[in-house]
Design an enzyme around this catalytic site. Structure first.
Site, PDB file in Angstrom:
ATOM      1  N   ASP A  36       0.865  -1.170   0.000  1.00 18.34           N
ATOM      2  CA  ASP A  36       0.000   0.000   0.000  1.00 18.34           C
ATOM      3  C   ASP A  36       0.913   1.235   0.000  1.00 18.34           C
ATOM      4  OD1 ASP A  36      -2.138   1.700   0.004  1.00 18.34           O
ATOM      5  OD2 ASP A  36      -3.283   0.570   1.463  1.00 18.34           O
TER       6      ASP A  36
HETATM    7  C1  BGC Z   1      -5.098   3.155  -0.029  1.00 18.91           C
HETATM    8  C2  BGC Z   1      -5.237   2.131  -1.118  1.00 18.91           C
HETATM    9  C3  BGC Z   1      -5.072   2.804  -2.460  1.00 18.91           C
HETATM   10  C4  BGC Z   1      -3.737   3.503  -2.490  1.00 18.91           C
HETATM   11  C5  BGC Z   1      -3.417   4.150  -3.835  1.00 18.91           C
HETATM   12  C6  BGC Z   1      -3.889   4.041  -0.186  1.00 18.91           C
HETATM   13  O1  BGC Z   1      -3.918   5.109   0.688  1.00 18.91           O
HETATM   14  O2  BGC Z   1      -5.069   2.481   1.218  1.00 18.91           O
HETATM   15  O3  BGC Z   1      -6.477   1.482  -1.006  1.00 18.91           O
HETATM   16  O4  BGC Z   1      -5.204   1.856  -3.474  1.00 18.91           O
HETATM   17  O5  BGC Z   1      -3.740   4.507  -1.502  1.00 18.91           O
HETATM   18  O6  BGC Z   1      -4.203   5.231  -4.083  1.00 18.91           O
END
Ligand code: BGC
Length: 739
Positions: A292
């Site tokens: 993530d």
């Molecule tokens: C989120 C993810 C997301 C990623 C990219 C993160 O803050 O937890 O779900 O896909 O950002 O945008």
């Protein structure tokens, strides 16, 4: 995705490519970036998303920033083969960067552009929690297909979806992005979404790689507070949280995202048990795992890694293939391989996975996006809009309908109150970053289009605190001459989604006051809820005769709400998440393990002194404009399966659809099992007075559970089978099985 998804020739080609790569180029294939200086904002992508979700920038501004970004995209790094992927929504920039990667880098490996296409791209569909209430797997797949078509047309070939976190705590803001609290329904959702995004017919330009996220247990963060710690037994992990991931992997998901949280003390980013032992070895997942955003870096903050280099080492060893935004692999991996700290085979395995996904998407043959195609869906096509309407209608759940107040007659005069009724962008919900306000139909606009008489007054919204006297004046002015008051209340988009946990999930602001004022007029009041999570509605349930849960339904929201309010379409949604009576009941979910003293009225039982034990609206609940009854539950053994049937009857005055649900309880097992577990569902359409025998086949192999060693067990004994229109409205029978 498994290695076998590629032809032997493609596999050999990937191997040959890998053999030509330097260590730097290999590490480069594991490096993903998101814009850090975008359109004049010197902020990270996450901060930009935050600015968007908390309302500091509007969806329109956000879209503009994303599509006019002018930042420095590390062109030299791309040229050196040191970048693999970008988060990007801008076809022209995508083509420009792709040209550098394909034509100017030594090996010409294309970039992969990813984005959060969570519930639609331009055509925004209901938030996932809402769409799951349709219990319609064909719809899950179809809406993902439309999203893939629109996103891929603009060069986005990877979506960070489906989010398949089983979520049982309504305080957690990200419950809005999830398919709710049940692992069986979430697994159905995961499978359908993977098929929808990736297509079922091999490589086409319209496919986008899906990403099962967040792996795993993120929905169980302590206290419902985002990013928090998770502690759970391995049996609970396997029974309650892993099933949708397993289903998504079996459906061919090309990527998986490791969750931010730790599970039992080990952050998922560096969790070898989860990433390597379970995901890659046991499930045979052959795609790649991405972290993530900045999660590798966060391992230092967790206190599990000494510094970024250490976090990098732990991550690659655990089986984390691509680094989103931490620059850990970019800065340290090549050196760690050269020093022998990371074996070359480990690096090769990760890089091969990335190259195979790029190959499976056809990026090597067709790396660019045509600008003609990119413009194709700028005006939303009618079939996409039709599907958005169908999805919105099917996601609405009728929670209460005392005296059959709904549907409203088309000749009645409606006083429509509540600021949320007239805020088009609020229909989009969290994580609709490519949606446009100009495409949205608000509830007010939807009702007015039908020609019904509407007097509107905003009175108050979720975040306002108007003067009570002013509220009364506004409300009374709208209500004068009206036959019924429709009060639109709930949450703003910024109140759910990422980093939007709430410690009190009652109606925010002065919206209860708005309802009190509406009731004080003496007119009938129907509440229409616009929100991204289950709310605690004990007071509303006691006082308001009709409550329609409408969530955030996407671009056609207003049309769908109007159709259901006026009876052109009957509500058919069933809750995929429990609505607690009060916040203090959280987490509240129907499939909980039994205690030795199940809550009752007597004192020494599992209960609260000041709140009921039972939730307000249980999992599976949802009324419609007619009534259904079930009788004659039959359960019979038939070889390797149970055959179960009931007779369903429409005892009301209108045609209607009922979703019948099959539940199981293992009465005596070596581990405490849930009081009920969903094992199947089916929809039945019946005319008034009509009845039908509805059958379920339950394979005996599905009647087991995972123990603490993660082993699947089928244990002989008594099983209670129940079937009905909600988890609390069921016919029950039982059977003894030896297996
Ligand atoms: C989120 C993810 C997301 C990623 C990219 C993160 O803050 O937890 O779900 O896909 O950002 O945008």
């Amino acid at each position: 995705m498994s290695r076998q998804s590629l032809t032997p020739q493609q596999q050999a080609w990937v191997d040959a490519l890998l053999a030509q790569m330097t260590v730097e180029e290999k590490a480069g294939q594991l490096h993903q970036l998101s814009p850090s200086i975008v359109g004049g904002f010197d902020v990270s992508f996450e901060e930009l998303i935050e600015m968007f979700t908390d309302g500091r920038i509007s969806p329109a501004e956000f879209g503009k920033i994303m599509s006019t970004s002018t930042r420095d995209y590390h062109e030299d790094d791309i040229r050196a083969g040191r970048v693999s992927s970008y988060l990007l929504d801008d076809p022209e920039t995508a083509n420009r960067l792709q040209k550098i990667a394909v034509e100017e880098s030594r090996l010409g490996i294309p970039l992969l552009f990813g984005l959060d296409v969570i519930h639609g791209y331009r055509t925004v569909f209901p938030i996932p929690l809402a769409e799951t209430c349709s219990w319609d797997t064909e719809l899950f797949e179809a809406s993902a297909r439309v999203a893939a078509r629109e996103a891929s047309a603009r060069g986005v070939r990877w979506t960070f979806a489906p989010m398949v976190d089983v979520a049982r705590d309504a305080r957690w803001g990200r419950i809005s992005e999830s398919p709710g609290e049940d692992p069986y329904l979430a697994a159905e959702y995961a499978r359908a979404k993977v098929w929808g995004f990736q297509g079922r017919d091999g490589v086409t330009q319209e496919n986008v790689a899906s990403c099962l996220k967040h792996f795993v247990g993120y929905g169980a963060v302590e206290g419902g507070r985002d990013y928090n710690t998770v502690s759970m037994s391995r049996s609970m992990l396997h029974n309650g949280y892993l099933p949708p991931v397993k289903a998504g992997v079996e459906a061919g998901a090309m990527t998986v995202m490791a969750a931010f949280n730790d599970v039992n003390g080990v952050p998922c980013t560096v969790n070898g048990y989860l990433l390597r032992d379970i995901l890659k070895e046991r499930y045979g997942f052959g795609g790649f795992v991405v972290s993530d955003a900045t999660a590798i870096r966060e391992c230092v903050t967790h206190g599990i890694a000494a510094d970024l280099a250490d976090a990098s080492l732990q991550s690659i060893r655990a089986g984390l293939d691509m680094d989103m935004n931490s620059c850990a692999y970019h800065n340290h991996l090549a050196e760690q391989v050269r020093s022998g700290a990371v074996p070359m085979e480990l690096l090769d395995d990760a890089v091969r996975r990335v190259l195979e996904v790029k190959t499976a998407l056809g990026l090597f043959e067709d790396p660019y996006v045509s600008l003609e195609r990119a413009a194709r869906y700028e005006t939303l096509p009618q079939d996409h809009l039709d599907l958005a309407l169908e999805a919105a209608e099917k996601s609405i759940v009728l929670l209460k309908n005392q005296g059959e107040l709904l549907p409203l007659s088309k000749s009645c005069k409606i006083a429509l109150v509540g600021a949320l009724a007239d805020q088009p962008a609020e229909v989009l919900g969290a994580w609709a970053i490519s949606g446009r306000e100009s495409d949205c139909v608000s509830i007010r606009a939807g009702l007015e289009k039908t020609g019904v008489q509407v007097a509107y007054a905003p009175v108050c919204g979720p975040a306002d605190a108007p003067d009570s006297e002013q509220m009364r004046r506004e409300l009374e002015a709208a209500a004068a001459g009206a036959d019924v008051i429709v009060a639109v209340v709930g949450e703003s988009t910024a109140m759910s989604g990422e980093a939007a946990s709430r410690s009190d999930i009652t109606l925010p602001g002065k919206q209860r006051k708005l309802l009190e004022l509406a009731l004080a007029t003496g007119k009938s009041v129907a509440a229409v809820l616009v929100n991204g999570r289950p709310l605690a509605l004990q007071w509303e349930d006691e006082h308001i005769p009709a409550i329609l849960e409408c969530w955030q339904l996407g671009v056609r929201m207003g049309d769908a709400v109007a159709a259901v309010l006026l009876g052109e379409c009957a509500p058919t949604g069933k809750l995929c998440c429990t609505f607690p009576a009060v916040t203090g009941q959280c987490p509240s979910y129907y499939n909980h393990p039994n205690t030795g003293r199940p809550g009752s009225k007597s004192k020494f039982t599992s209960r609260y002194l000041d709140a009921p034990v039972k939730p307000l609206y249980p999992f599976g609940h949802g009324l419609t404009y007619t009534k259904f009854q079930c009788r004659d539950l039959q359960i019979a053994e038939n070889g390797d399966a149970l055959e179960i049937s009931v007779v369903a009857a429409n005892t009301g005055k209108r045609p209607g659809v009922e979703t019948l649900q099959l539940y199981l309880r293992d009465v005596t097992a070596s581990l405490v099992r849930p009081v009920q577990e969903l094992k199947g569902f089916c929809k039945v359409f019946l005319d008034p007075g009509g009845e039908k025998t509805v059958g379920f086949t339950l394979p005996k192999a599905d009647m087991g559970f995972y123990d603490d060693g993660g082993n699947y067990r089928l244990e002989p004994g008594e099983f209670v089978i129940s079937v009905g229109g909600s988890s609390e409205d069921v016919l029950k029978g039982s059977i003894w099985l030896k297996f």
